[in-house]
Design a protein around this motif. Structure first.
Motif, PDB file in Angstrom:
ATOM      1  N   TYR A  35     -17.656  20.429 -25.599  1.00  0.00           N
ATOM      2  CA  TYR A  35     -19.071  20.766 -25.431  1.00  0.00           C
ATOM      3  C   TYR A  35     -19.479  20.495 -23.982  1.00  0.00           C
ATOM      4  O   TYR A  35     -19.060  19.501 -23.384  1.00  0.00           O
ATOM      5  CB  TYR A  35     -19.929  19.928 -26.373  1.00  0.00           C
ATOM      6  N   TYR A  36     -20.335  21.368 -23.470  1.00  0.00           N
ATOM      7  CA  TYR A  36     -20.740  21.308 -22.067  1.00  0.00           C
ATOM      8  C   TYR A  36     -22.218  20.987 -21.930  1.00  0.00           C
ATOM      9  O   TYR A  36     -23.033  21.340 -22.783  1.00  0.00           O
ATOM     10  CB  TYR A  36     -20.458  22.657 -21.381  1.00  0.00           C
ATOM     11  N   ASP A  37     -22.555  20.336 -20.817  1.00  0.00           N
ATOM     12  CA  ASP A  37     -23.960  20.082 -20.484  1.00  0.00           C
ATOM     13  C   ASP A  37     -24.050  19.804 -18.990  1.00  0.00           C
ATOM     14  O   ASP A  37     -23.037  19.668 -18.300  1.00  0.00           O
ATOM     15  CB  ASP A  37     -24.510  18.894 -21.285  1.00  0.00           C
ATOM     16  N   SER A 143     -15.474  12.500 -30.048  1.00  0.00           N
ATOM     17  CA  SER A 143     -15.194  11.600 -28.929  1.00  0.00           C
ATOM     18  C   SER A 143     -16.121  11.891 -27.754  1.00  0.00           C
ATOM     19  O   SER A 143     -16.454  13.045 -27.474  1.00  0.00           O
ATOM     20  CB  SER A 143     -13.736  11.703 -28.492  1.00  0.00           C
ATOM     21  N   CYS A 144     -16.541  10.792 -27.103  1.00  0.00           N
ATOM     22  CA  CYS A 144     -17.440  10.893 -25.952  1.00  0.00           C
ATOM     23  C   CYS A 144     -17.391   9.562 -25.203  1.00  0.00           C
ATOM     24  O   CYS A 144     -17.365   8.496 -25.832  1.00  0.00           O
ATOM     25  CB  CYS A 144     -18.865  11.183 -26.435  1.00  0.00           C
ATOM     26  N   ALA A 145     -17.383   9.648 -23.880  1.00  0.00           N
ATOM     27  CA  ALA A 145     -17.446   8.448 -23.033  1.00  0.00           C
ATOM     28  C   ALA A 145     -16.361   7.427 -23.382  1.00  0.00           C
ATOM     29  O   ALA A 145     -16.594   6.219 -23.364  1.00  0.00           O
ATOM     30  CB  ALA A 145     -18.838   7.813 -23.130  1.00  0.00           C
ATOM     31  N   LEU A 179     -24.121  14.311 -53.478  1.00  0.00           N
ATOM     32  CA  LEU A 179     -23.735  14.477 -52.075  1.00  0.00           C
ATOM     33  C   LEU A 179     -24.869  14.032 -51.167  1.00  0.00           C
ATOM     34  O   LEU A 179     -26.037  14.372 -51.409  1.00  0.00           O
ATOM     35  CB  LEU A 179     -23.384  15.939 -51.790  1.00  0.00           C
ATOM     36  N   LYS A 180     -24.534  13.285 -50.124  1.00  0.00           N
ATOM     37  CA  LYS A 180     -25.550  12.788 -49.195  1.00  0.00           C
ATOM     38  C   LYS A 180     -25.683  13.741 -48.014  1.00  0.00           C
ATOM     39  O   LYS A 180     -24.685  14.041 -47.343  1.00  0.00           O
ATOM     40  CB  LYS A 180     -25.171  11.392 -48.712  1.00  0.00           C
ATOM     41  N   PRO A 181     -26.901  14.202 -47.721  1.00  0.00           N
ATOM     42  CA  PRO A 181     -27.090  15.143 -46.620  1.00  0.00           C
ATOM     43  C   PRO A 181     -26.668  14.547 -45.279  1.00  0.00           C
ATOM     44  O   PRO A 181     -26.868  13.355 -45.030  1.00  0.00           O
ATOM     45  CB  PRO A 181     -28.595  15.417 -46.619  1.00  0.00           C
ATOM     46  N   GLU A 182     -26.081  15.369 -44.438  1.00  0.00           N
ATOM     47  CA  GLU A 182     -25.798  14.999 -43.051  1.00  0.00           C
ATOM     48  C   GLU A 182     -26.844  15.718 -42.202  1.00  0.00           C
ATOM     49  O   GLU A 182     -26.809  16.937 -42.055  1.00  0.00           O
ATOM     50  CB  GLU A 182     -24.385  15.428 -42.638  1.00  0.00           C
ATOM     51  N   ALA A 183     -27.803  14.948 -41.694  1.00  0.00           N
ATOM     52  CA  ALA A 183     -28.948  15.528 -41.001  1.00  0.00           C
ATOM     53  C   ALA A 183     -28.631  15.961 -39.573  1.00  0.00           C
ATOM     54  O   ALA A 183     -29.381  16.734 -38.984  1.00  0.00           O
ATOM     55  CB  ALA A 183     -30.113  14.538 -40.989  1.00  0.00           C
ATOM     56  N   ARG A 184     -27.510  15.463 -39.001  1.00  0.00           N
ATOM     57  CA  ARG A 184     -27.273  15.700 -37.581  1.00  0.00           C
ATOM     58  C   ARG A 184     -25.973  16.455 -37.339  1.00  0.00           C
ATOM     59  O   ARG A 184     -25.016  16.333 -38.091  1.00  0.00           O
ATOM     60  CB  ARG A 184     -27.267  14.360 -36.854  1.00  0.00           C
ATOM     61  N   SER A 185     -25.973  17.215 -36.266  1.00  0.00           N
ATOM     62  CA  SER A 185     -24.795  17.998 -35.902  1.00  0.00           C
ATOM     63  C   SER A 185     -23.687  17.082 -35.378  1.00  0.00           C
ATOM     64  O   SER A 185     -23.930  15.937 -34.986  1.00  0.00           O
ATOM     65  CB  SER A 185     -25.161  19.020 -34.821  1.00  0.00           C
ATOM     66  N   LYS A 186     -22.475  17.617 -35.328  1.00  0.00           N
ATOM     67  CA  LYS A 186     -21.364  16.862 -34.749  1.00  0.00           C
ATOM     68  C   LYS A 186     -21.643  16.549 -33.286  1.00  0.00           C
ATOM     69  O   LYS A 186     -21.339  15.465 -32.789  1.00  0.00           O
ATOM     70  CB  LYS A 186     -20.059  17.644 -34.883  1.00  0.00           C
ATOM     71  N   ALA A 190     -21.749  12.890 -31.614  1.00  0.00           N
ATOM     72  CA  ALA A 190     -20.803  12.567 -30.548  1.00  0.00           C
ATOM     73  C   ALA A 190     -21.526  12.048 -29.307  1.00  0.00           C
ATOM     74  O   ALA A 190     -21.107  11.053 -28.698  1.00  0.00           O
ATOM     75  CB  ALA A 190     -19.967  13.792 -30.198  1.00  0.00           C
ATOM     76  N   LEU A 191     -22.623  12.689 -28.934  1.00  0.00           N
ATOM     77  CA  LEU A 191     -23.336  12.279 -27.727  1.00  0.00           C
ATOM     78  C   LEU A 191     -23.951  10.899 -27.860  1.00  0.00           C
ATOM     79  O   LEU A 191     -24.155  10.201 -26.848  1.00  0.00           O
ATOM     80  CB  LEU A 191     -24.416  13.309 -27.363  1.00  0.00           C
ATOM     81  N   ASP A 192     -24.218  10.474 -29.074  1.00  0.00           N
ATOM     82  CA  ASP A 192     -24.731   9.116 -29.283  1.00  0.00           C
ATOM     83  C   ASP A 192     -23.724   8.052 -28.831  1.00  0.00           C
ATOM     84  O   ASP A 192     -24.104   6.917 -28.541  1.00  0.00           O
ATOM     85  CB  ASP A 192     -25.078   8.883 -30.754  1.00  0.00           C
TER      86      ASP A 192
END
Length: 196
Positions: A35-37, A143-145, A179-186, A190-192
């Motif tokens: 992913y790019y930013d 993975s990040c940082a 099933l438990k909802p996953e509210a956030r994207s991968k 990752a950025l967290d």
């Protein structure tokens, strides 16, 4: 618009769903994405995701805009094309409907890889009389940082048919199998890791 449900899950949960729905698994996919930013994380602030992803032996460029999530349902604009490089992909995406001005700006922006995802995707096609969807289970790492986070989740992506019927069927599955909802994207998860 892409419409998909995401749930926190295990391989056993996926196998139960596949068996309950009477589905057969199709060829799995090995996925690796970068992913790019910009250095100031301008894309994240604007809820834009830009990635290059290898799916088995295919390379794809993808742009996602305006992700909105509620009770596990994620709805967003998604544009994708085959591309060997990010620059090539950004040149092709406007032909898929992506905003021309945004793609042009991204081609000249100071972009670098900010995080990666790597996972194994098991898949099954769900052919309901009112809709078609792909049910999948992703297991791997974000993975990040220099940090990693394991991921295990089920996605159910609508491919065609009636939106309401798709949503109701997925909500019934979620209730039946707790099933438990996953509210956030991968990407967001990752950025967290940058702040961990």
């Amino acid at each position: 618009m892409e419409r998909e449900f995401k749930w926190k899950a295990t391989a056993g949960d996926f196998e139960e769903l596949v068996q309950y729905l009477g589905l057969n698994e199709i060829e799995p996919v090995e996925m690796f994405a970068e992913y790019y930013d910009t250095p100031d994380r301008r894309l994240r602030q604007r809820k834009v995701a830009l990635r290059m992803r290898r799916e088995n032996h295919e390379q794809l460029c993808c742009l996602k805009l305006r992700d909105a999530a509620s009770d596990g349902l994620h709805v967003h604009e998604e544009y994708e094309c085959m591309a060997a490089t990010l620059e090539e992909g950004l040149g092709v995406l406007p032909g898929q409907g992506a905003p021309l001005d945004l793609c042009h700006a991204l081609r000249t922006a100071d972009l670098s890889v900010v995080c990666q995802t790597k996972f194994h995707r098991r898949r099954a096609v769900w052919l309901d009389p009112l809709f078609t969807a792909e049910l999948s289970f992703d297991q791997g790492v974000l993975s990040c940082a220099g940090r990693e986070l394991p991921v295990g989740e089920i996605e159910c992506e609508q491919k065609s048919g009636e939106d309401v019927a798709f949503e109701e069927a997925c909500q019934l599955l979620a209730r039946r199998f707790s099933l438990k909802p996953e509210a956030r994207s991968k990407l967001s998860r990752a950025l967290d890791l940058e702040r961990a």
